[in-house]
Enzyme design. Structure first.
Site, short mmCIF file in Angstrom:
data_model
loop_
_atom_site.label_atom_id
_atom_site.label_comp_id
_atom_site.label_asym_id
_atom_site.label_seq_id
_atom_site.Cartn_x
_atom_site.Cartn_y
_atom_site.Cartn_z
N GLU A 224 1.60 -0.58 -5.01
CA GLU A 224 0.64 0.48 -5.35
C GLU A 224 1.50 1.72 -5.62
OE1 GLU A 224 -3.18 3.07 -3.85
OE2 GLU A 224 -1.59 2.60 -2.46
N ASP B 128 0.83 -1.20 0.00
CA ASP B 128 0.00 0.00 0.00
C ASP B 128 0.88 1.26 0.00
OD1 ASP B 128 -2.72 1.12 0.29
OD2 ASP B 128 -2.00 1.84 2.23
#
Ligand code: GLC
Length: 575
Positions: A312, A248
């Protein structure tokens, strides 16, 4: 909130009975109408996870809270994901990425982790996780775990300790800074969710950094103990059986050590930068993030199963994106195995802009870098709404395009059904912190996170309880209806994935982008041409053997000239 209750699955034998065990029927619990759609296909032979599953296959993003609820609490769970593995297998996906399943008070629905080693009680237990991973492997499906290294929850014991005093043991796990002389925050950084990225902590007289909500304090990656802690976290999940990690906010975890001000945005910057008024030069994409990724890569490469890293990588600069793959040297790269190319989904659904981003990606990414393409995810409007204005006639063209790009294709749950955003959720019932308009121009993400429509049972077969977000209307579409219909998007996607497997040129061959007609996007992959007509008028293209067409009547035909109506597409083997 209901999810703060103690885990029920431990104590409720009925709930335990719904768990699908290896070798047992993979159907949903008895009495669950969704069972009809999940009967195991006798033709499947269990197979082990193939090497290269992430490179050659199609991946699928599961939002577990919205996938399938097996214990009636209104929240999807891990046994629900396990129960639908046969569905995913039938679709032909070779791996799943699940958004965080770790313990969280859900200020940002799992992206505020309060215990990196524990499974969120809404989703089940560590044993459920282990079992899901094992079952996935038996069916040849890899699993990516979502790890959140940029920030924790404000309830994480590290942060609770850090707040206790300036000398607390975990104080330096977070980014603290003194106020400026006038009492204002230490620099001009703004949160990705709007407003200043600093929150004043009165008891200890300093500001702490939060690049997202104030309930998500940023970790300080300059502290070697943070680095050590995350190595332990990666080892823990690898030990439980995951095959890799989705990282993330990958590009932002290390901040400028001197916390310098970001420069202002200019008129030339893209919307998302202008929205926040500054270029995140010092708060993101710092060169030191690459040290962390190299360290993680060395760690996973030492593991016998060779878990993979998917970032990401929220950068729109393709040169910067290519650096996340690291140096190739003799092998396949020294940092991420895969990095999302978000520029693609940010384009309008038009031949010109899509062709240029694909061409630029091919030009800029080094040969060892595996591109990752997606149409939708849990952070924005689904492609069917965002790109296609809800027009179902356009769905297959977009899917055909996705599956014909060199690299890995990632579907978001429901993409295969042509699922659009659910209707807006009234503000009083909103779940997403963005729903409250913290960042003008950024809409609530609730509509793209609505439960998967399985069939025409109440709440579309997602739950027997009250769903955490309203379900899609199953009269519009559902898995069951599309499985029955030979001319459905689901059947089309399944056939497309099968074709991609049978003709690996589709994901592997170098891409050429010839312009054969105005407004038509053609991806030339060896002997195959994948055309999508985005022109709004009928077009004629060179003929050949049609392997798969959005108009299924054309499948298997060999026309002299290929006619494509607006929004239609086909994969054609040239003569
Ligand atoms: C990522 C996630 C998003 C989350 C944010 C903060 O962008 O995809 O859902 O809100 O990080 O963790």
């Amino acid at each position: 909130m209901s999810h703060l209750r103690p885990p029920t699955r431990e104590t409720d034998p009925a709930a335990t009975a719904t768990r699908v065990r290896p070798g047992a029927s993979a159907a949903a619990p008895a009495g669950d109408p969704a069972a009809r759609t999940t009967a195991p296909d006798p033709a499947w032979a269990p197979e082990a996870l193939r090497p290269g599953w992430w490179r050659d296959g199609v991946l699928y993003q599961v939002y577990p809270r919205s996938f399938l609820d097996t214990d009636g609490d209104g929240h999807g769970d891990l046994p629900g994901v396990a129960a639908r593995l046969p569905y995913l297998r039938r679709l032909g996906v070779s791996g799943i990425w699940m958004t965080p399943i770790t313990a969280s008070p859900d200020a940002d629905w799992g992206y505020d982790v309060s215990d990196y080693l524990a499974v969120h009680p809404d989703f089940g237990t560590s044993e459920d996780a282990r079992e899901l991973f094992a079952q996935a492997h038996e069916q040849g499906v890899g699993v990516l775990h979502d790890v959140v290294p940029n920030h924790t929850s404000d309830r994480h014991p590290w942060f609770v300790d850090a707040c206790s005093s300036r000398d607390a043991r975990f104080r330096d796990f977070y980014v603290w800074a003194d106020a400026r002389p006038d009492g204002s925050p230490p620099n001009n950084w703004v949160s990705m969710f709007g407003g200043p990225a600093w929150r004043w902590h009165a008891p200890t007289g300093q500001y702490y950094l939060h690049n997202f909500t104030p309930r998500q304090p940023d970790l300080n990656w300059w502290d070697p103990r943070v680095r050590r802690a995350f190595r332990t976290i990666l080892r823990h999940w690898t030990g439980l059986g995951v095959d890799g990690f989705r990282i993330d906010v990958c590009q932002a975890i290390v901040k400028d050590r001197e916390l310098r001000d970001n420069p202002p945005a200019t008129a030339e910057d893209r919307t998302n930068v202008r929205l926040r008024g500054q270029r995140p030069v010092y708060s993101m994409n710092r060169p030191e993030v690459h040290d962390v990724l190299r360290d993680w890569r060395a760690l996973v490469d030492r593991h016998p199963r060779r878990p993979i890293l998917l970032g990401e990588t929220n950068t729109h600069d393709l040169q910067a994106l290519s650096r996340y793959y690291g140096a190739a040297g003799a092998g396949p790269g020294s940092e991420l195995h895969m990095a999302f190319n978000f520029r693609f989904m940010g384009q309008p659904y038009e031949a010109g802009p899509l062709r240029s981003i694909v061409a630029e990606t091919e030009r800029v990414l080094p040969a060892h870098a595996q591109p990752v393409w997606t149409l939708s995810n849990h952070d924005g409007s689904r492609y069917v709404t965002r790109w296609l204005g809800g027009d179902q006639r356009r769905v297959r063209g977009a899917l055909l395009l996705l599956m014909s790009l060199r690299g890995t294709a990632m579907l978001y749950y429901g993409d295969e059904l042509g699922l659009g955003d659910a209707p807006p959720v009234p503000l009083a019932d909103a779940r997403d912190p963005l729903a409250h308009g913290g960042l003008p121009g950024k809409d609530s993400r609730d509509p793209c996170r609505a439960p998967m429509p399985w069939d025409d049972a109440p709440h579309a077969g997602f739950t027997t309880g009250t769903p955490w977000l309203p379900a899609h209307d199953p009269r519009v579409t559902s898995v069951a209806a599309q499985e029955r219909d030979p001319d459905s998007h689901l059947r089309f996607t399944t056939d497309l994935i099968a074709l991609r497997r049978a003709r690996p040129e589709l994901h592997r061959a170098p891409m050429e982008l010839p312009v054969l007609a105005d407004g038509v996007l053609t991806l030339r992959r060896g002997p195959l041409d994948c055309h999508v007509n985005l022109s709004g008028t009928d077009v004629r293209l060179p003929g050949g053997h049609v392997l798969l067409a959005t108009d299924r009547a054309d499948d298997g035909t060999t026309p002299d000239a290929l006619r494509l109506a607006p929004w239609q597409g086909a994969v054609v083997e040239r003569r």
